[in-house]
Enzyme design. Structure first.
Site, mmCIF file in Angstrom:
data_model
loop_
_atom_site.group_PDB
_atom_site.id
_atom_site.type_symbol
_atom_site.label_atom_id
_atom_site.label_comp_id
_atom_site.label_asym_id
_atom_site.label_seq_id
_atom_site.Cartn_x
_atom_site.Cartn_y
_atom_site.Cartn_z
ATOM 1 C CB CYS A 56 7.107 -17.858 -2.185
ATOM 2 S SG CYS A 56 7.424 -16.883 -3.658
ATOM 3 C CB CYS B 132 8.469 -21.155 -4.130
ATOM 4 S SG CYS B 132 9.735 -19.943 -3.668
#
Length: 232
Positions: A85, A88
């Site tokens: 992600c 992230c």
């Protein structure tokens, strides 16, 4: 069909359309509140200490209790929602930017992931400068796991987070489980306890790096029982 019947039909269709539009607007408003978010349960040190983690050594992985990460020097630990992600990766990069200061304090930086898929962890490591471990039972995402499903994609805050990370040049992929929300912990050595616990509220709700550093500076050196006896 008479003119009167046509008028009633038109009014009925208009009412249905207005009702559907109103329901959609209401759903959008409610989705952008915290009313339907799963409430987080604060973790205890005792809960975290007993979590079983696994090293990511393909040849001889070792399983150990999570307390080993912080029992001597404390630790900063990121529970990664999904390594691929881009949100992230943004948070990981910001935590990694603290590593020189954490090194001066003698405090290690770690991350845990829920799963190891292909080269996802390896591809995450350029963004994260600490060691990474596997939490197969997803305990670091508890005690009560919180999920954000597709409702997250109609939250204004999530889209603001998307644009913020994209504007910084972060990119990613869609590999792996990404609905169970992550977080960041700062934990002191021994029984000093949890000094900071940030729970991701929505996709991209990253921890404030200054809060992490402030909590890390509160970590006190651990004195073992033998050292205490020597001082007595």
């Amino acid at each position: 069909m008479s003119f009167l019947d046509l008028s009633f039909f038109s009014m009925g269709m208009w009412s249905l359309g207005a009702g559907a539009l109103g329901a959609a607007v209401l759903s959008l408003i409610l989705a952008n509140t915290d009313l339907f978010l799963t409430k987080s349960v604060t973790a205890t040190l005792e809960f975290l200490e007993e979590i079983e983690l696994k090293t990511l050594d393909n040849e001889s992985p070792r399983t150990f209790k999570a307390r080993e990460l912080w029992e001597h020097r404390g630790a900063v630990i990121m529970a990664v929602r999904r390594p691929g992600c881009f949100l992230c990766r943004e948070e990981a990069a910001e935590l990694s930017a603290l590593k020189p200061q954490l090194d001066q304090l003698g405090i290690p930086l770690y991350a845990v992931v829920k799963e190891k898929i292909g080269s996802e962890v390896e591809d995450f490591q350029p963004y994260f400068k600490g060691k990474i471990f596997l939490d197969e039972r997803k305990k670091f995402y508890g005690p009560q796991k919180r999920k954000m499903m597709f409702m997250g994609f109609i939250r204004l805050g999530v889209w603001q987070n998307f644009f913020r990370a994209r504007s910084k040049g972060f990119s990613g992929n869609l590999e792996g489980e990404g609905f169970i929300l992550g977080g960041v912990y700062v934990i002191g050595p021994g029984k000093q306890g949890i000094l900071l616990e940030h729970r991701e509220k929505e996709f991209g709700d990253k921890v404030d790096p200054s809060s992490v550093l402030e909590a890390a500076k509160k970590i006190m050196p651990h004195t073992s029982a033998s050292e205490e006896n020597d001082q007595m």
